[in-house]
Design a protein around this motif. Structure first.
Motif, PDB file in Angstrom:
ATOM      1  N   VAL A  40       0.865  -1.185   0.000  1.00 28.56           N
ATOM      2  CA  VAL A  40       0.000   0.000   0.000  1.00 28.56           C
ATOM      3  C   VAL A  40       0.898   1.230   0.000  1.00 28.56           C
ATOM      4  O   VAL A  40       2.028   1.177   0.482  1.00 28.56           O
ATOM      5  N   ALA A  41       0.381   2.326  -0.557  1.00 25.80           N
ATOM      6  CA  ALA A  41       1.194   3.542  -0.635  1.00 25.80           C
ATOM      7  C   ALA A  41       0.292   4.761  -0.761  1.00 25.80           C
ATOM      8  O   ALA A  41      -0.905   4.651  -1.023  1.00 25.80           O
ATOM      9  N   MET A  42       0.917   5.926  -0.547  1.00 24.43           N
ATOM     10  CA  MET A  42       0.258   7.199  -0.811  1.00 24.43           C
ATOM     11  C   MET A  42       1.249   8.061  -1.571  1.00 24.43           C
ATOM     12  O   MET A  42       2.457   7.886  -1.440  1.00 24.43           O
ATOM     13  N   GLY A  43       0.733   8.977  -2.370  1.00 26.00           N
ATOM     14  CA  GLY A  43       1.624   9.872  -3.093  1.00 26.00           C
ATOM     15  C   GLY A  43       0.818  10.970  -3.756  1.00 26.00           C
ATOM     16  O   GLY A  43      -0.407  11.043  -3.581  1.00 26.00           O
ATOM     17  N   TYR A  44       1.530  11.821  -4.467  1.00 27.01           N
ATOM     18  CA  TYR A  44       0.883  12.953  -5.126  1.00 27.01           C
ATOM     19  C   TYR A  44       0.818  12.749  -6.635  1.00 27.01           C
ATOM     20  O   TYR A  44       1.800  12.314  -7.253  1.00 27.01           O
ATOM     21  N   VAL A  45      -0.349  13.048  -7.216  1.00 30.24           N
ATOM     22  CA  VAL A  45      -0.518  13.019  -8.670  1.00 30.24           C
ATOM     23  C   VAL A  45      -1.276  14.276  -9.099  1.00 30.24           C
ATOM     24  O   VAL A  45      -1.984  14.885  -8.280  1.00 30.24           O
ATOM     25  N   PRO A  46      -1.148  14.684 -10.371  1.00 32.87           N
ATOM     26  CA  PRO A  46      -1.938  15.815 -10.853  1.00 32.87           C
ATOM     27  C   PRO A  46      -3.432  15.541 -10.648  1.00 32.87           C
ATOM     28  O   PRO A  46      -3.871  14.380 -10.706  1.00 32.87           O
ATOM     29  N   ARG A  47      -4.195  16.603 -10.425  1.00 35.42           N
ATOM     30  CA  ARG A  47      -5.608  16.466 -10.050  1.00 35.42           C
ATOM     31  C   ARG A  47      -6.379  15.551 -11.003  1.00 35.42           C
ATOM     32  O   ARG A  47      -7.220  14.764 -10.585  1.00 35.42           O
ATOM     33  N   GLY A  48      -6.083  15.641 -12.306  1.00 42.51           N
ATOM     34  CA  GLY A  48      -6.800  14.836 -13.288  1.00 42.51           C
ATOM     35  C   GLY A  48      -6.589  13.339 -13.130  1.00 42.51           C
ATOM     36  O   GLY A  48      -7.377  12.533 -13.637  1.00 42.51           O
ATOM     37  N   PHE A  49      -5.514  12.972 -12.446  1.00 41.51           N
ATOM     38  CA  PHE A  49      -5.226  11.548 -12.225  1.00 41.51           C
ATOM     39  C   PHE A  49      -5.750  11.058 -10.870  1.00 41.51           C
ATOM     40  O   PHE A  49      -5.647   9.877 -10.573  1.00 41.51           O
ATOM     41  N   ALA A  50      -6.269  11.979 -10.070  1.00 38.51           N
ATOM     42  CA  ALA A  50      -6.697  11.621  -8.710  1.00 38.51           C
ATOM     43  C   ALA A  50      -8.091  11.000  -8.724  1.00 38.51           C
ATOM     44  O   ALA A  50      -9.029  11.490  -8.107  1.00 38.51           O
ATOM     45  N   VAL A  51      -8.199   9.918  -9.476  1.00 40.35           N
ATOM     46  CA  VAL A  51      -9.478   9.237  -9.658  1.00 40.35           C
ATOM     47  C   VAL A  51      -9.276   7.770  -9.275  1.00 40.35           C
ATOM     48  O   VAL A  51      -8.411   7.110  -9.856  1.00 40.35           O
ATOM     49  N   PRO A  52     -10.039   7.250  -8.310  1.00 40.35           N
ATOM     50  CA  PRO A  52      -9.865   5.842  -7.934  1.00 40.35           C
ATOM     51  C   PRO A  52      -9.953   4.920  -9.157  1.00 40.35           C
ATOM     52  O   PRO A  52     -10.836   5.090 -10.000  1.00 40.35           O
ATOM     53  N   GLY A  53      -9.020   4.002  -9.240  1.00 40.73           N
ATOM     54  CA  GLY A  53      -8.988   3.070 -10.362  1.00 40.73           C
ATOM     55  C   GLY A  53      -8.086   3.514 -11.500  1.00 40.73           C
ATOM     56  O   GLY A  53      -7.763   2.722 -12.392  1.00 40.73           O
ATOM     57  N   MET A  54      -7.671   4.795 -11.479  1.00 40.36           N
ATOM     58  CA  MET A  54      -6.799   5.315 -12.542  1.00 40.36           C
ATOM     59  C   MET A  54      -5.488   4.508 -12.580  1.00 40.36           C
ATOM     60  O   MET A  54      -4.778   4.430 -11.591  1.00 40.36           O
ATOM     61  N   PRO A  55      -5.166   3.879 -13.731  1.00 37.75           N
ATOM     62  CA  PRO A  55      -3.918   3.115 -13.795  1.00 37.75           C
ATOM     63  C   PRO A  55      -2.694   4.026 -13.857  1.00 37.75           C
ATOM     64  O   PRO A  55      -2.712   5.057 -14.535  1.00 37.75           O
ATOM     65  N   VAL A  56      -1.671   3.659 -13.112  1.00 35.46           N
ATOM     66  CA  VAL A  56      -0.392   4.381 -13.129  1.00 35.46           C
ATOM     67  C   VAL A  56       0.723   3.333 -13.098  1.00 35.46           C
ATOM     68  O   VAL A  56       0.462   2.144 -12.960  1.00 35.46           O
ATOM     69  N   LYS A  57       1.957   3.808 -13.236  1.00 35.21           N
ATOM     70  CA  LYS A  57       3.113   2.910 -13.111  1.00 35.21           C
ATOM     71  C   LYS A  57       4.007   3.432 -11.988  1.00 35.21           C
ATOM     72  O   LYS A  57       4.069   4.645 -11.739  1.00 35.21           O
ATOM     73  N   LEU A  58       4.681   2.521 -11.348  1.00 30.13           N
ATOM     74  CA  LEU A  58       5.624   2.867 -10.289  1.00 30.13           C
ATOM     75  C   LEU A  58       6.995   2.359 -10.705  1.00 30.13           C
ATOM     76  O   LEU A  58       7.136   1.193 -11.072  1.00 30.13           O
ATOM     77  N   ILE A  59       7.989   3.233 -10.662  1.00 25.55           N
ATOM     78  CA  ILE A  59       9.330   2.837 -11.092  1.00 25.55           C
ATOM     79  C   ILE A  59      10.098   2.292  -9.890  1.00 25.55           C
ATOM     80  O   ILE A  59      10.592   3.055  -9.055  1.00 25.55           O
ATOM     81  N   VAL A  60      10.127   0.964  -9.788  1.00 22.94           N
ATOM     82  CA  VAL A  60      10.788   0.285  -8.667  1.00 22.94           C
ATOM     83  C   VAL A  60      12.003  -0.463  -9.197  1.00 22.94           C
ATOM     84  O   VAL A  60      11.851  -1.361 -10.030  1.00 22.94           O
ATOM     85  N   ARG A  61      13.167  -0.101  -8.727  1.00 26.37           N
ATOM     86  CA  ARG A  61      14.423  -0.723  -9.173  1.00 26.37           C
ATOM     87  C   ARG A  61      14.511  -0.778 -10.700  1.00 26.37           C
ATOM     88  O   ARG A  61      14.873  -1.792 -11.295  1.00 26.37           O
TER      89      ARG A  61
END
Lengths: 370, 124
Positions: free
Chosen positions: A328-349
């Motif tokens: 689980v995580a929290m973070g900041y995204v532009p307002r237009g992306f602040a929609v539950p279910g919105m797909p994003v990517k996380l750059i891990v290693r």
């Protein structure tokens, strides 16, 4: 370790070591990060039974004087004049840019007396900030002679009922002075785990006795900072310095609910012009829950991108949620992306992991509603 | 079969030119509850002391380094679904990966069990 020499200790330091705690430096204090039960077990115990946390490193302050609520309103956006006697409210100190200097709890002890609890890392700066603003108008007292314990979890009320009959009926976000097993305490029905519970201010001299009394109850286990962090993250609660700081406004941090209706109309707090404009027009970015699709945790400062790889923002708190049974995580995204279910990517290693914007909290709050 | 240890608390069991790698009892205890493990894929070339795998506890992520250079034969896929096995059986069932050693002489830089135990005792 030689680093320990300069660290401050809480009145429970010897008890933590006796209980087998692993001690780490935190905000200038030697604090227990975990006990032999371990972070996972401590976290799950707090959600099922009752956990005892030492939060004595936090700052406790009283301010007294005529119009003390109105005076404090010059520093925070909350409706403090509207705070009822014996009631507690979450708020923040803002700066002129609308950023957050610290978050805090404010309780009304008497018509002309407020009780504040602030973060350990900010307490010196907060006290100086309050002194500058209230100098000559209110009496400011730093309660360095008091410890703070938190008892959290669904069985906290049963424990309190046994040691302080009547405490089980204390209202959520209220404060009262009463003895626990004969020890004088100042008790709020509040906490930072998402569970029902209490925060107990007690004289340093009585702190260990109180802690031992609470730990002697069958429901209670000692809980370290490790589980405190995973509990508050699952509960979607902000950690100052990570999820909110001087560069984030209450609107961006999604804690604008702390701004009272009258304050929205009248302003009069630092950064009001910026904060009220964001309330009216929307903030450029927002704090959101982020749920990784796989099992890999995404830690603080992990980059968030859109599905095409365009950077959106950063994870501010992230890890494994034992009750959520996954990352689980929290973070900041532009307002237009602040929609539950919105797909994003996380750059891990170096790899782009699938994730989506999620509703907070990850684990439902279970506050006392009696 | 011989077992060797690194200062970063990995172990390697060697039979012929095949090595099996994991983390030690000391490492699992220091990390605490393991909640996520990432093992290297078959065929990946690893360097001695280079990143090989990832192990994460509730609080933090840690790299696992390869004790020797070589080519990955297989990762232990069981760990993805049962990361806690690393806490339960760190030096046996919870092996991370097997590899073909590129240069067995690299083993000379590692510790044997008595030397590693002494090293760990010095860390307490």
């Amino acid at each position: 370790m030689s680093d320990d020499v300069a660290l401050l200790t809480t009145p429970l330091d010897a008890l933590h070591r006796e209980l087998g705690a692993k001690m780490v430096p935190f905000a200038g204090y030697a604090m227990p990060v975990q006990y032999p039960l371990g972070v996972l077990g401590e976290h799950l115990h707090t959600r099922a039974g009752a956990g005892l946390f030492d939060v004595s490193h936090m700052g406790q302050i009283t301010i007294e004087g005529d119009h003390v609520a109105a005076l404090l309103e010059s520093l925070v956006p909350g409706d403090i004049q509207g705070l009822g006697l014996g009631r507690t409210r979450y708020s923040v100190f803002t700066n002129d840019q609308g950023g957050i200097l610290d978050d805090l709890m404010i309780s009304k002890l008497a018509e002309n007396k407020l009780f504040l609890v602030v973060n350990a890392a900010c307490k010196d700066a907060d006290f100086a900030h309050l002194s500058r603003a209230l100098s000559g108008k209110a009496k400011l007292t730093r309660l360095d002679d008091r410890a703070l314990l938190a008892l959290q979890g669904p069985q906290a009320a049963a424990v309190m009922a046994r040691l302080a009959p009547g405490a089980e009926a204390q209202g959520f976000m209220s404060i009262g002075e009463y003895p626990i097993d004969g020890i004088p305490c100042l008790v709020t029905r509040s906490g930072y785990t998402g569970e029902d519970g209490y925060e107990i201010s007690v004289a340093n001299a009585d702190a260990e006795k109180l802690a031992r009394t609470l730990l002697a109850q069958p429901e209670v286990e000692p809980i370290g900072l490790g589980a405190r962090d995973s509990l508050r993250l699952e509960a979607g609660l902000c950690l100052y310095g990570s999820d909110i700081d001087t560069t984030t406004t209450p609107v961006e941090g999604r804690i604008a609910w702390i701004i009272g209706k009258r304050r929205r109309e009248q302003g009069g707090f630092p950064g009001a012009d910026i904060i009220l404009k964001q309330l009216a027009e929307g903030a450029p970015r927002l704090r959101v829950g982020i749920k990784p699709v796989g099992r890999a945790p995404a830690r603080a400062h992990t980059q968030i991108t859109d599905v095409d790889g365009t950077p959106l923002g950063e994870i501010t708190s992230g890890g494994f949620g034992p009750s959520a049974d996954g990352p689980v995580a929290m973070g900041y995204v532009p307002r237009g992306f602040a929609v539950p279910g919105m797909p994003v990517k996380l750059i891990v290693r170096g790899k782009a992991l699938e994730a989506h914007v999620a509703l907070l909290p990850f684990v439902p709050h279970s506050y006392y509603k009696g | 079969m011989s077992m060797y240890f690194t200062k970063d608390h990995e172990w390697i069991k060697v039979e012929g030119d095949t090595g099996t790698v994991g983390i030690t009892e000391y490492a699992q205890h220091a990390l605490g509850d393991i909640v996520y493990v990432e093992v290297p894929e078959k065929g990946r070339a690893l360097k001695q002391g280079g990143d090989a795998a990832v192990v994460e506890s509730v609080k933090a992520a840690s790299e696992v380094y390869s004790p020797v250079s070589g080519t990955v034969i297989a990762g232990n896929d069981v760990l993805a679904g049962q990361p806690a096995l690393v806490n339960e059986s760190p030096e046996d069932q919870a092996w991370f990966f097997t590899l073909t050693l590129a240069n067995p002489a690299e083993l000379e830089a590692l510790m044997d069990r008595p030397a590693y135990d002494e090293y760990v005792a010095g860390l307490e």
